[in-house]
Design an enzyme around this catalytic site. Structure first.
Site, mmCIF file in Angstrom:
data_model
loop_
_atom_site.group_PDB
_atom_site.id
_atom_site.type_symbol
_atom_site.label_atom_id
_atom_site.label_comp_id
_atom_site.label_asym_id
_atom_site.label_seq_id
_atom_site.Cartn_x
_atom_site.Cartn_y
_atom_site.Cartn_z
ATOM 1 N N HIS A 125 0.438 -1.776 0.215
ATOM 2 C CA HIS A 125 0.075 -0.076 0.063
ATOM 3 C C HIS A 125 1.057 1.546 -0.002
ATOM 4 C CE1 HIS A 125 -3.622 -1.956 0.423
ATOM 5 N NE2 HIS A 125 -3.338 -2.540 1.114
ATOM 6 N N HIS A 164 -6.003 -7.576 -0.478
ATOM 7 C CA HIS A 164 -6.535 -6.169 -0.449
ATOM 8 C C HIS A 164 -5.996 -5.277 -1.978
ATOM 9 C CE1 HIS A 164 -6.927 -6.356 4.290
ATOM 10 N NE2 HIS A 164 -8.124 -5.864 3.914
ATOM 11 N N ASP A 249 -4.476 -13.196 3.517
ATOM 12 C CA ASP A 249 -5.814 -12.194 4.572
ATOM 13 C C ASP A 249 -7.163 -12.950 3.038
ATOM 14 O OD1 ASP A 249 -4.442 -10.774 2.042
ATOM 15 O OD2 ASP A 249 -4.788 -8.554 3.689
HETATM 16 ZN ZN ZN Z 1 -4.316 -7.705 2.887
#
Ligand code: ZN
Length: 345
Positions: A125, A164, A249
């Site tokens: 990120h 993500h 995740d």
């Molecule tokens: Zn993640």
């Protein structure tokens, strides 16, 4: 038999994020235990080095590096509500990026064929100018750039299977055809980027491949995407190195992600990518840990991926597919850039 390198270090536990934060030191603690017990022929452990400021600057603005470095003098600081740091976070982040670079050097000098860097904090990120989403420096993006600058590689694949979207990695190479960024991620979800239509810009158009996935998908759906979409695109790209932003995740036990992937599913993903690396990149494949917040799910999944990397499972067939033509929007966008097999659509 393939030779596999493992990077892990007790110091990765020194990045303290506060009580009840899911990205916690115990994630490395559980993997340290696993690695101690993981005795296989051809598996070699490497101690991480620290990344230099010049290496961080392959991706990051010097002002951002300075901002993170300044937190080393504080007991507590937060880049955003998700991204708290402590006095040891900066040195730990240098060791995280350096851990991947250590592994890449071992692979490029043929000391090992492939490997996994178990590090924290995670990185995908982190933007050129900004820490966010538990991430300080974008290690996988720095690694991709390092392979090109230091070793002269022209085509590097970054496959990001974290639940993500890796906004920082995508933005690092958005107009760059030398790095193919492919991401499977829950959508809509944090951080909000990663729509199918985000496919690169200018010279880089077609070199960003986003597969946004609704919550609830599991191994069978991921297998169809990996075999039906990701593998054919990546083979056309013909990578010289396969990097994996390996978050766990999307595991069914994970408290953050909403997916139903099991450890078998992560083993399948690794096998598809290791075969790709074998056929196109002289076997060169390095994974780096991103997310994954259920300790048991993390440990079981890492074990399956290590078995794929180091064993002889590559020769075993994958489970049979029953193609359903998933993600038609991805097909519509990506067939402007790549040939996709009709079988899956
Ligand atoms: Zn993640």
């Amino acid at each position: 038999m393939l030779r596999t390198g493992i990077v892990v270090d007790a110091r990765y536990q020194d990045h303290y994020t506060g009580r009840n934060h899911p990205e916690r030191p115990a994630r490395i603690g559980t993997l340290l235990t696993l690695v101690e017990e993981y005795q296989r022929p051809g598996v070699k452990r490497f101690a991480p080095r620290v990344a230099t400021p010049e290496e961080l600057a392959l991706i990051h603005d010097p002002a951002h590096i300075g901002l993170v470095a300044a937190t080393a003098k504080k007991n507590h600081f937060a880049f955003d509500a998700d991204t708290p740091v402590s006095g040891q976070s900066y040195p730990t982040a240098l060791l995280a990026t350096g851990g991947l670079l250590t592994l890449l050097e071992a692979i490029m000098t043929r000391e090992v064929d492939n490997g996994f860097a178990f590090v924290r904090p995670p990185g995908h990120h982190a933007e050129r100018n900004r820490a966010m989403g538990f991430c300080l420096f974008n290690s996988v993006a720095i690694g991709a750039q390092y392979l090109r600058e230091k070793f002269g590689l022209r085509r590097v694949l970054v496959m990001d299977w974290d639940v993500h979207h890796g906004n920082g990695t995508q933005h690092s190479f958005y107009d760059d055809p030398g790095v193919l960024y492919v991401s499977t991620h829950q959508y809509p979800y944090y951080p909000g980027t990663g729509a199918a239509e985000e496919a690169g810009r200018g010279q880089g158009e077609g070199y960003t491949v986003n597969l946004p996935i609704p919550a609830g998908w599991g191994d069978a759906e991921y297998q169809e995407l990996f075999q039906g979409v990701i593998d054919p695109i990546c083979r056309q790209f013909d990578p010289e190195f396969v990097l994996i932003s390996a978050g766990f995740d999307a595991h069914r036990r994970d408290p953050l992600g909403g997916m139903e992937v099991t450890e078998e599913g992560f083993g399948m993903m690794a096998r598809v990518l290791l075969r790709l690396a074998r056929d196109h990149a002289q076997g060169r494949c390095a994974a780096i840990l991103e997310g994954g917040y259920d300790l048991e799910g993390l440990q079981q999944s890492v074990l399956r991926v290590l078995d794929e990397m180091s064993g002889d499972k590559l020769l075993q067939p994958l489970a049979a597919l029953a193609p359903r033509g998933l993600l038609p929007r991805v097909r519509d966008v990506q067939r402007q850039h790549w040939e996709l097999p009709k079988l899956y659509f």
